[in-house]
Design a protein around this motif. Structure first.
Motif: not given
Lengths: 1239, 99
Positions: A757-758, A761-762, A764
């Motif tokens: 998940m992290s 996000e990084l 994007l």
């Protein structure tokens, strides 16, 4: 007196007092020979309490410390020293105590190494001396004292680590002797029982934190608070006032006691938050301070539910250090004898506690403070001789015999001081002159400002010749020192410096500080030639002047080496007594000045903090939060034995009763795995990570992060994928389901969920900012069950009636949405077990009901519930990898999935995955393993070696093993250099030295079962005569806290937390300080806007909610029917409470504007209220909840015990708190416990 | 413990954040050469003094942010969203607030 440990000499000296007592029989001090009547408010002599010392019951008064009470009772011998077992007594009246280190409490509450000088007295206190056997007076260990010439600095290192004369290596000897030495070197004995007390941590915020409540601290706090600043005043003592409590002189023209009372009243009026019994133990970056508050240590019979100690994390804009100064002694012969103490301490016992520590007193001083002590003792009726090392000072105080240029050379006596040899300062050094009788030797060698907290910030103290002391250095941080901590000794000047600290904070002009200069004679050691004296520098660690000189002779000249070689300053007084003397002696030995020797750095904690207090609520069952599946209680009800998977608790196996009792794990998982392949099995897979990937560019995004192609995945289809890290190694695997054109549902491993998940996000936010993609964790929204085995379709068909499960419409890797008992569900035909299988997800509150419905259908088919152990067996048989194989060291080729690495596109990791070292044919690669003798067993973690070559790291390792029910013997997966290609069919050994096992294993293909995949497409009808239950019409909704919704007659809330078992019809009223209730679930939607479409999305949300204005960052807007729009991130909103008809506007947001999804069931919403609701929240949340910082309508996401939680302030005294569903029960229990303890 | 000024949430404890490494690295395109990727993934300066770092407000708004931190003093002199579009959104938000 029955007290065996009483110092007999002192008893005689106190005999007068006792006979005087006889004349006043019945007076409260009747049993305390050292007590005199005192008028100070600090001691309540009208009340007598009792405590037990070494088994004897003694009297004390409220307001005493253990040390003052012992002295009042004539007890001078309190402990034996650490190394030489020398008799020791009270040496100080504060945190610098190096003598009276005792054990307090009994049983589980026994606390060794407690400082008697700061230990608050209470009725029933029990204390013992330390380091003595069989008794303090007759201590066998004291032979060490006579052998002390051998026990100097470095004794242990030299003796046990060097090469021994007997030929063996020293370290071996050390290992042999260590146990004996540790026993002999005393530091008390801890309780071996579990700590029965409760502790908690808490957060606070303020404008100014003032440390210390002496004149400077009181004035700094008062001026700042009266100017409107929010002030916390922390005082480690149980009484406020610092040095004022011991003061006989006036301050600013008033008596000290009256001045103190007036200032305290002003502080209260100005709203200062006063925290007594609270030590600031550390200062950290960003204005953060660590405080420990002793909440109930001083209470005889604390409420068993109450908190013993609380650790506060305080963030302040400014910090005022009014920490005072500690008095140091002088090194002279036997300066550690009970009855030798600092002059300031003797004065404190006299003035604050009404305890005469002696009646024939010699005061030895190098500065003015000893003169004040001498005057006070004379005024109290003692016979006082004052030795002042200075030649020219004023006239002797009234009633004091003064000898100038004198200092103590050696104390005389046995277990207590009886006299002192004194020496005179001559041109050629000290010369022994005389001998005086005394029962108290009070020494002042100067004062050391408490610079420790500033040192925590990396600020070096600066030596001042004028003060003969280290003063605080300069700092650019908003930390302000005041009072004696800056070297000021004058009371008026201290008070003024406190006001100046506040003025500096307020930007106001400061007042001039006037202090008459006083001369301090630099006397650190008194010795004469040809006299071998034992003079202590650090009494608590038994470091003598000889040790310092020896360290110098042996080349340990740096202050850091000196400290480590001699252990100077390493006891729990942290060098407060001895550091300056040690530095002075080293400077003398090296022929340089003290500042050139340097100082060691003080580090937190300022005084010892118990581990229990630091752990706070995070202990036992709450050591870490427990994540529970919605089926957790159901699994337990079905008899599951659970196991930990990260923070999750998952079913491990479901033992059944057999004729021989209950199945063990091996019997259970082998049965479960067998039945899965024969009929059908159900496994809770809720803990898998689930991420919604949405937006017009989602396909492109997935195509970049997975190694295989995702651009052409059709709606209604799922695909298995592997992600790499950008260094080319494998990161995680899982499946992606395409639910709609712009809507994907990604699953990850349980272990990899957070990392993936992290990572997404990084990518994007920092790399591909042009992609219109939103990623949202939906792990909490869905409860998942794997349904595997030949009857899987029969099970699903019977419970889900609106999905066509036949092959043509629902093929392998297909995805369908439908309903189960009216609840939304999504189903994919995917298989981890190699069997015909599905994964089915239903909204979380329906999870337990789904499990029951599936189980009702599976049972008649001969099905089974299976846990992670059988899950592992099934996947190992198939050669499917997990994080045992994707361990951060393996490439996609290594784990046998090289074919999934596309050559037609670039993706994350593609550039580096083909580096030569990562394509080396000798890399460890995935293999299957079976014991060559199929009756053998081997274990994961074993090293794989060539037969006969048992040295070195081997050729690889065993990553997973299981007994294979399908094959009838043990099998395993491993990573082996050269892989299957090189080793297939050959025999190697699995070497398990930790378990002492060596097994011959044969290397085989990792695909050990059903290589053709035939079992994915079985034709299996339900057996004749088996009747499956009808599909459920409705699934009950059960919350994470176990509430079955809807609740009759209590639509909004469940019972009041602090009265869990009490039915309260109106739980939101009542007079509880804080209450916690669970709210009925409401629909929750999330919307995300693309950056340039924010206003379009906002308008859609406002219209759906019927609200007027979009919420600003960190705020919420309220629409019609209490619909709430919460802004939770720059471009993310939650909309809570939308009726089904109004959800359309949010759910059908154009993909050109943003994305939306439902998060209902993902959170457990609590309502927290009461007059102290914010305080309850701050037990966990590091959020500034003060009215001006978090007004009504504020929203914040923060961390509660590692879990992300979202808080909204609904009214002045109530807050809504959204907990992630899997954490909810764990966090609820902690909140309820904390609320209950608040009363 | 650091106190980090999240551009969206305000000053919060370090415990709410995860560290994300050096923010000054320019990552090449996915189809760039092995050498370019090697340099981006492995070669790092180890500055003593001011440094530009990535942090994620993991237990907060989840935003990735760029923090200016001094590695010697731990002093933080600034923080901004890693995504300039987020910065633009917040700029307009706070402008609205002050008007």
């Amino acid at each position: 007196m029955a007290n065996a440990t009483l110092d007999l000499d002192f008893d005689k000296a106190a005999a007068k007092s006792i006979s005087r007592r006889d004349n006043a029989a019945g007076s409260p001090t009747s049993k305390q020979p050292g007590r005199i009547a005192t008028k100070t408010a600090a001691i309540d002599q009208s009340q007598t309490i009792s405590f037990t010392w070494e088994g004897d019951k003694l009297a004390a008064h409220p307001g005493d410390t253990l040390a003052s009470a012992l002295l009042a009772n004539g007890v001078r011998l309190t402990s034996r020293s650490f190394k030489y077992h020398r008799p020791r007594g009270v040496m100080s009246a504060g945190v610098e105590e190096g003598g009276a280190i005792v054990t307090v409490g009994e049983g589980a509450r026994k606390t060794p190494n407690t400082n008697a000088a700061t230990c608050e007295m209470f009725d029933g206190l029990v204390a013992h001396g330390q380091n003595a056997w069989p008794s303090l007076r007759h201590d066998i260990g004291s032979v060490n004292n006579f052998a002390s010439p051998f026990f100097g600095a470095g004794f242990y290192y030299k003796t046990f680590f060097s090469v021994s004369p007997f030929g063996s290596k020293g370290t071996k000897q050390w290992m042999w002797y260590e146990t004996l030495i540790r026993k002999a070197a005393g530091m008390g004995r801890m309780s071996r029982e579990p700590d029965p007390d409760h502790y908690e941590t808490a957060h606070a915020f303020c404008d100014v934190l003032v440390v210390g409540s002496g004149p400077a601290g009181l004035e700094a706090a008062r001026v700042a608070a009266e100017a409107g600043l929010d002030v916390i005043l922390a005082e480690q003592d149980f009484a406020l006032g610092g040095g004022l409590l011991s003061e006989t002189r006036s301050i600013e023209g008033a008596a000290a006691a009256g001045w103190r009372s007036a200032k305290l009243a002003a502080l209260t009026a100005a709203g200062v938050r006063i925290m007594d019994r609270t030590t600031v133990f550390g200062l950290y970056d960003g204005g953060v301070a660590g405080l420990v508050q002793r909440v109930s240590d001083h209470i005889s019979a604390p409420d068993p539910d109450s908190i013993r100690q609380r650790v506060w994390t305080v963030r302040s804009e400014h910090t005022v250090l009014a920490t005072g100064a500690v008095e140091r002694t002088i090194a002279f012969g036997d300066n550690d004898r009970p009855g030798v103490m600092t002059a300031g301490a003797a004065r404190t016992y006299l003035n604050r506690f009404g305890v005469m520590a002696g009646r024939k007193v010699v005061v030895a001083t190098t500065n003015d403070s000893g003169r004040v002590a001498a005057a006070d003792f004379a005024a109290a009726g003692a016979e006082v001789t004052l030795l002042d090392a200075r030649e020219s000072v004023g006239a002797a105080p009234d009633g004091v015999a003064q000898r100038l240029g004198f200092a103590p050379l050696r104390s005389l006596g046995g277990f207590g001081v009886k006299g002192v040899e004194i020496a005179r300062d001559t041109a050629t050094g000290w010369r022994r002159e005389d001998e005086l009788d005394c029962d108290l030797l009070a020494v002042s060698g100067g004062w050391s400002p408490v610079v420790n907290l500033l040192s925590h910030r990396g600020v070096k103290p600066v030596w001042s010749d004028e003060h003969a002391a280290f003063l605080p250095g300069e700092t650019a941080e908003p930390i302000h020192c005041a009072g004696a901590a800056t070297g000021l000794m004058d009371l008026d000047a201290s008070a003024a410096s406190g006001r100046n600290a506040a003025a500096t904070i307020l930007g106001r002009p400061t007042e001039p500080l006037e202090e008459a200069p006083t001369h301090v004679e630099e006397v650190y050691e008194v010795r004469v030639p040809d006299r071998k004296l034992k003079s202590f520098v650090d009494p608590q660690h038994d470091v003598t002047t000889k040790d310092i000189r020896q360290a110098h002779q042996e080349g340990y000249v740096s202050v850091e080496h000196l400290k480590r070689y001699t252990t100077l300053g390493m006891a729990n007084d942290q060098g407060r007594n001895g550091n300056v003397i040690g530095l002075a002696l080293m400077a003398e030995a090296r022929g340089i000045d003290i500042p050139d020797v340097g100082t060691t750095t003080f580090r937190p904690p300022f005084t010892p903090v118990s581990i229990g207090a630091l752990a706070g609520q995070a202990r036992g069952a709450h050591f870490r939060p427990l994540r529970r599946s919605p089926m957790d209680a159901w699994n337990l009800g079905e008899g599951a034995t659970m196991t930990d998977a990260g923070l999750w608790r998952r079913p491990w196996f479901y033992p059944q009763k057999t004729e021989d009792g209950v199945e063990d794990i091996d019997a259970a998982y082998i049965r479960e795995a067998t039945v899965v392949r024969e009929t059908v099995g159900l496994c809770d897979v809720t803990s898998l990570g689930k991420i919604a990937v949405q937006g017009p560019d989602a396909a492109e995004f997935l195509n970049r992060v997975y190694t295989n192609g995702f651009a052409k995945l059709a709606v209604g289809r799922a695909r298995y994928g592997v992600m790499l890290r950008e260094d080319g190694l494998a990161m995680d695997d899982g499946t992606v389901w395409r639910m709609a054109e712009h809507d994907y549902f990604m699953t990850t491993t349980t272990a990899g969920a957070g990392q993936v998940m992290s990572w997404l996000e990084l990518l994007l936010e920092t790399r591909w900012q042009d992609l219109r993609v939103a990623v949202t964790s939906v792990s909490e929204r869905w409860a998942g069950m794997a349904v595997a085995g030949p009857h899987a379709r029969n099970v699903l068909k019977s419970v889900v009636t609106d999905i066509d499960f036949e092959d043509e419409s629902f093929p392998f890797m297909g995805v369908r949405e439908g309903t189960l008992g009216g609840a939304l569900c999504r189903v994919a035909r995917i298989s981890f077990s190699g069997e015909f299988a599905y994964e089915i997800y239903v909204e979380s509150d329906h999870g337990a009901a789904m499990a029951a419905a599936l189980w009702d259908a599976a049972k008649p088919l001969g099905g089974v519930l299976y846990g992670t152990e059988a899950l592992g067996a099934l996947r190992i048989e198939k050669g499917h990898v997990t994080h045992s194989e994707i361990d951060g060291r393996t490439t996609i080729e290594d784990i046998g999935l090289g074919k999934m690495a596309s050559t037609k596109k670039s993706y994350v990791g593609s550039a580096l995955k083909d580096r030569a070292t990562l394509r080396d044919v000798n890399r460890p690669q995935l293999v299957g393993l079976k014991p060559t003798d199929t009756d053998d067993v081997f274990k994961a973690g074993a090293i794989l070696r060539r037969e006969g070559n048992m040295r070195g790291h081997g050729l690889g390792w065993v990553s997973s093993v299981t007994h294979s029910p399908a094959l009838g013997h043990w099998i395993g997966l491993g990573l082996l250099e050269g892989g299957v290609e090189r080793w297939e069919g050959r025999t190697i050994v699995a070497d398990d030295p930790a378990r002492g096992k060596l097994t011959k294993v044969t290397v085989i293909s990792p695909h050990m079962f059903d290589l053709e995949g035939a079992r994915l497409k079985p034709e299996m009808d339900p057996p004749t005569g088996v009747e499956l239950p009808a599909a459920p019409l409705a699934l009950p909704q059960r919350s994470a806290l176990g509430t079955l919704w809807p609740v009759q007659d209590m639509p909004a809330v469940r019972g009041r937390a602090e009265l869990d078992d009490v039915e309260d019809p109106n739980p939101q009223t009542g007079d509880a300080a804080a209450w916690v209730v669970e709210c009925a679930p409401k629909p929750l939607w999330q919307a995300t806007a693309w950056p340039d479409r924010k206003s379009v999305v906002e308008d859609a949300l406002l219209e759906a909610a019927g609200a007027d204005a979009a919420p600003k960052p960190g705020r919420l807007a309220i629409g019609e029917d209490d619909i709430k729009i919460l802004r939770v991130a720059p471009l993310v909103w939650w909309v809570e409470g939308l009726a089904e008809d109004d959800q359309y506007a949010v759910s059908q947001l154009s993909a050109e504007d943003g994305s939306s999804l439902e998060l209902s069931h993902g959170f457990t919403k609590l309502l927290i209220g009461g007059s102290r609701a914010a305080e309850l929240l701050n037990r966990f949340l590091p959020l500034d909840l003060r009215d001006e910082r978090f007004p009504v309508g504020s929203v914040a996401t923060s961390g509660m015990h590692h879990a992300p939680v979202t808080l909204a302030r609904e009214t002045a005294t109530s807050y809504a708190l959204w907990l992630p569903r899997s954490y909810a029960k764990s966090l609820w229990e902690m909140l309820v416990d904390a609320a209950r303890r608040m009363g | 413990m650091l106190r980090i000024p999240c551009p969206y949430c305000g000053v919060r404890d370090q415990s709410e954040f995860d560290y994300g490494g050096d923010a000054t690295v320019n990552y090449p395109a996915l189809d760039a050469s092995e050498q370019e990727w090697f340099e981006a993934v492995y070669l790092r300066d180890d500055p003593k003094g001011p440094h530009t770092e990535l942090w994620r407000h993991a237990r907060g708004c989840r935003m990735w942010i760029i923090v200016e931190r001094n590695t010697v003093t731990h002093e933080i002199t600034g923080a901004r969203p890693a995504n300039p579009a987020h910065a633009e959104v917040l700029k307009r938000d706070f402008e609205l607030e002050t008007t």
